[in-house]
Design a protein around this motif. Structure first.
Motif: not given
Length: 259
Positions: A191-213
């Motif tokens: 639905d274009s929004r951050v899927p918070r409920s799904e992400l709550a079930s991700v048990t693996a370490p997760l790295l989210a990256l973004a660019g400073g520019a």
């Protein structure tokens, strides 16, 4: 692509692996094949066995109707099985949304990294995404592939003059050939929004990256992803935009995947 594996529904998925070490699978974003992440694979191949692949409906891979995001998750499951039964995943842009869906589904994923998944961070952006979904479905349903590509390019912020120039370029035919897969990326975005409920079930370490520019909302989305995952971490790559340089990204991913 040199190798093939069969997904659960019988679709042939073309892939290529390089290097030796723990398995890493790279997932490209919209309007691209595995070639888009091949330079990153080359940067990582001294420490990992890195697999790039053509997502279904693109390049040398097949496609089987009807489409569902679950079919693309099954494609990743087949690839993970082919490279040893467990892998770390990296996805860029809407390919990152697919990676997050795959990790939340319970696939044997060691670590998860994503770069600038373009989730909507306010109501106006969510409305624009919903309008894009409707107009994209209409254009593809009527066979207007060129119009579908134009819709996507506008969504990314490309100006009208540049879009007109793109239509006249030698690359346009290839872009139109990939147009049906735009619906697949759109579906992966949910639905274009951050899927918070799904992400709550991700048990693996997760790295989210973004660019400073990149625009601030890209960094907000990456932070939100990291905050929603139990073992999430956020990091900014200074000076980078949505088209991230492999030489800058690779050392960060290598340290994360090797931990």
């Amino acid at each position: 692509m040199e190798k093939r594996t069969l997904s659960r529904d019988g679709t042939r998925i073309a892939y290529e692996s390089t290097g030796r070490g723990p398995a890493v699978v790279l997932v490209s974003g919209a309007m691209s094949t595995g070639a888009a992440v091949a330079p990153l694979a080359a940067e990582l191949s001294d420490r990992f066995e890195v697999t790039v692949y053509d997502r279904r409906g693109r390049g040398a891979s097949g496609d089987t109707a009807p489409f569902a995001v679950e079919r693309e998750v099954e494609d990743l499951a087949a690839l993970i099985e082919a490279v040893g039964g467990e892998a770390s995943l990296y996805g860029v842009s809407s390919g990152g949304a697919l990676v997050l869906r795959a990790a939340a589904s319970g696939l044997p994923v060691a670590r998860v990294a994503v770069y600038e998944v373009p989730y909507a961070m306010d109501d106006a952006a969510a409305r624009a995404a919903a309008e894009y979904t409707g107009r994209l479905a209409e254009a593809l349903g009527q066979g207007r592939r060129g119009d579908a590509v134009e819709l996507f390019l506008r969504l990314t912020g490309l100006g009208e003059e540049m879009i007109r120039g793109a239509r006249q370029s030698p690359m346009w035919a290839g872009m139109e050939s990939l147009a049906p897969s735009l619906a697949y990326d759109d579906a992966a975005m949910g639905d274009s929004r951050v899927p918070r409920s799904e992400l709550a079930s991700v048990t693996a370490p997760l790295l989210a990256l973004a660019g400073g520019a990149s625009p601030e909302w890209m960094r907000e989305a990456a932070r939100a992803i990291a905050e929603a995952a139990p073992r999430g971490t956020y990091r900014t790559l200074e000076g980078q935009s949505h088209v991230v340089e492999p030489g800058v990204l690779a050392p960060v991913l290598a340290d994360f995947f090797a931990n």
